[in-house]
Design a protein around this motif. Structure first.
Motif, mmCIF file in Angstrom:
data_model
loop_
_atom_site.group_PDB
_atom_site.id
_atom_site.type_symbol
_atom_site.label_atom_id
_atom_site.label_comp_id
_atom_site.label_asym_id
_atom_site.label_seq_id
_atom_site.Cartn_x
_atom_site.Cartn_y
_atom_site.Cartn_z
ATOM 1 N N ASP A 1 0.836 -1.207 0.000
ATOM 2 C CA ASP A 1 0.000 0.000 0.000
ATOM 3 C C ASP A 1 0.867 1.251 0.000
ATOM 4 O O ASP A 1 0.683 2.165 0.806
ATOM 5 N N PHE A 2 1.796 1.289 -0.947
ATOM 6 C CA PHE A 2 2.806 2.341 -1.023
ATOM 7 C C PHE A 2 2.215 3.738 -0.889
ATOM 8 O O PHE A 2 2.589 4.500 0.003
ATOM 9 N N TRP A 3 1.307 4.113 -1.790
ATOM 10 C CA TRP A 3 0.788 5.489 -1.799
ATOM 11 C C TRP A 3 -0.007 5.804 -0.538
ATOM 12 O O TRP A 3 0.080 6.905 0.000
ATOM 13 N N GLN A 4 -0.787 4.840 -0.049
ATOM 14 C CA GLN A 4 -1.541 5.054 1.180
ATOM 15 C C GLN A 4 -0.583 5.274 2.352
ATOM 16 O O GLN A 4 -0.820 6.139 3.196
ATOM 17 N N ASN A 5 0.484 4.486 2.398
ATOM 18 C CA ASN A 5 1.463 4.634 3.479
ATOM 19 C C ASN A 5 2.155 5.991 3.420
ATOM 20 O O ASN A 5 2.362 6.630 4.456
ATOM 21 N N VAL A 6 2.520 6.428 2.224
ATOM 22 C CA VAL A 6 3.180 7.729 2.085
ATOM 23 C C VAL A 6 2.230 8.845 2.520
ATOM 24 O O VAL A 6 2.611 9.740 3.277
ATOM 25 N N ALA A 7 0.982 8.779 2.066
ATOM 26 C CA ALA A 7 0.001 9.805 2.439
ATOM 27 C C ALA A 7 -0.213 9.814 3.952
ATOM 28 O O ALA A 7 -0.264 10.885 4.577
ATOM 29 N N TRP A 8 -0.299 8.641 4.567
ATOM 30 C CA TRP A 8 -0.476 8.545 6.012
ATOM 31 C C TRP A 8 0.717 9.155 6.738
ATOM 32 O O TRP A 8 0.554 9.897 7.703
ATOM 33 N N GLU A 9 1.914 8.842 6.262
ATOM 34 C CA GLU A 9 3.135 9.350 6.910
ATOM 35 C C GLU A 9 3.209 10.876 6.819
ATOM 36 O O GLU A 9 3.548 11.545 7.790
ATOM 37 N N VAL A 10 2.886 11.432 5.652
ATOM 38 C CA VAL A 10 2.924 12.894 5.483
ATOM 39 C C VAL A 10 1.861 13.539 6.355
ATOM 40 O O VAL A 10 2.112 14.551 7.006
ATOM 41 N N GLY A 11 0.678 12.945 6.372
ATOM 42 C CA GLY A 11 -0.407 13.481 7.207
ATOM 43 C C GLY A 11 -0.847 14.852 6.753
ATOM 44 O O GLY A 11 -0.861 15.155 5.556
ATOM 45 N N ASP A 12 -1.204 15.692 7.681
ATOM 46 C CA ASP A 12 -1.623 17.074 7.414
ATOM 47 C C ASP A 12 -2.716 17.170 6.351
ATOM 48 O O ASP A 12 -2.764 18.129 5.579
ATOM 49 N N GLY A 13 -3.566 16.161 6.275
ATOM 50 C CA GLY A 13 -4.673 16.201 5.329
ATOM 51 C C GLY A 13 -4.310 15.863 3.893
ATOM 52 O O GLY A 13 -5.137 15.996 2.998
ATOM 53 N N LYS A 14 -3.078 15.408 3.667
ATOM 54 C CA LYS A 14 -2.671 15.040 2.305
ATOM 55 C C LYS A 14 -3.296 13.693 1.945
ATOM 56 O O LYS A 14 -3.183 12.710 2.685
ATOM 57 N N SER A 15 -3.961 13.663 0.801
ATOM 58 C CA SER A 15 -4.611 12.445 0.333
ATOM 59 C C SER A 15 -3.650 11.646 -0.538
ATOM 60 O O SER A 15 -2.569 12.131 -0.904
ATOM 61 N N VAL A 16 -4.048 10.435 -0.876
ATOM 62 C CA VAL A 16 -3.268 9.616 -1.796
ATOM 63 C C VAL A 16 -3.088 10.371 -3.112
ATOM 64 O O VAL A 16 -1.987 10.405 -3.676
ATOM 65 N N GLU A 17 -4.154 11.015 -3.586
ATOM 66 C CA GLU A 17 -4.067 11.784 -4.831
ATOM 67 C C GLU A 17 -3.072 12.931 -4.711
ATOM 68 O O GLU A 17 -2.329 13.218 -5.650
ATOM 69 N N ASP A 18 -3.036 13.576 -3.549
ATOM 70 C CA ASP A 18 -2.073 14.664 -3.315
ATOM 71 C C ASP A 18 -0.636 14.169 -3.434
ATOM 72 O O ASP A 18 0.189 14.805 -4.083
ATOM 73 N N VAL A 19 -0.341 13.027 -2.797
ATOM 74 C CA VAL A 19 1.040 12.545 -2.834
ATOM 75 C C VAL A 19 1.415 12.025 -4.213
ATOM 76 O O VAL A 19 2.552 12.187 -4.649
#
Length: 89
Positions: free
Chosen positions: A25-43
């Motif tokens: 779940d690469f993109w989901q994990n990156v989005a979760w790690e960044v946080g601050d409301g960043k979505s999978v689409e954002d990352v």
């Protein structure tokens, strides 16, 4: 969500790219790690912009030079994420 990225978010993003490189779940994990409301689409969009920036000839030359220096020093570099196939993860 937000299209602006702070310096801190960028650093977390870059670290997360390496940290979760081989996870299902690469993109989901990156989005979760960044946080601050960043979505999978954002990352994914942010990564696509990073890829485009890296595609610039001057930056490619700088990265090539950096990799040569790393190789001479006995290190290895993984500056590439594999092109457009990565964005499809």
């Amino acid at each position: 969500m937000s299209s602006s990225w702070t310096f801190k978010q960028n650093k977390v993003f870059e670290n997360a790219l390496a940290k979760y490189a081989d996870t299902p779940d690469f993109w989901q994990n990156v989005a979760w790690e960044v946080g601050d409301g960043k979505s999978v689409e954002d990352v994914i969009r942010h990564y696509a912009k990073l890829e485009k920036d890296v595609d610039e000839p001057a930056l490619k030359e700088m990265l090539r030079h950096y990799e040569e220096l790393q190789n001479r020093a006995g290190g290895s570099s993984s500056s590439s994420r594999g092109g457009s196939t990565e964005a499809q993860r």
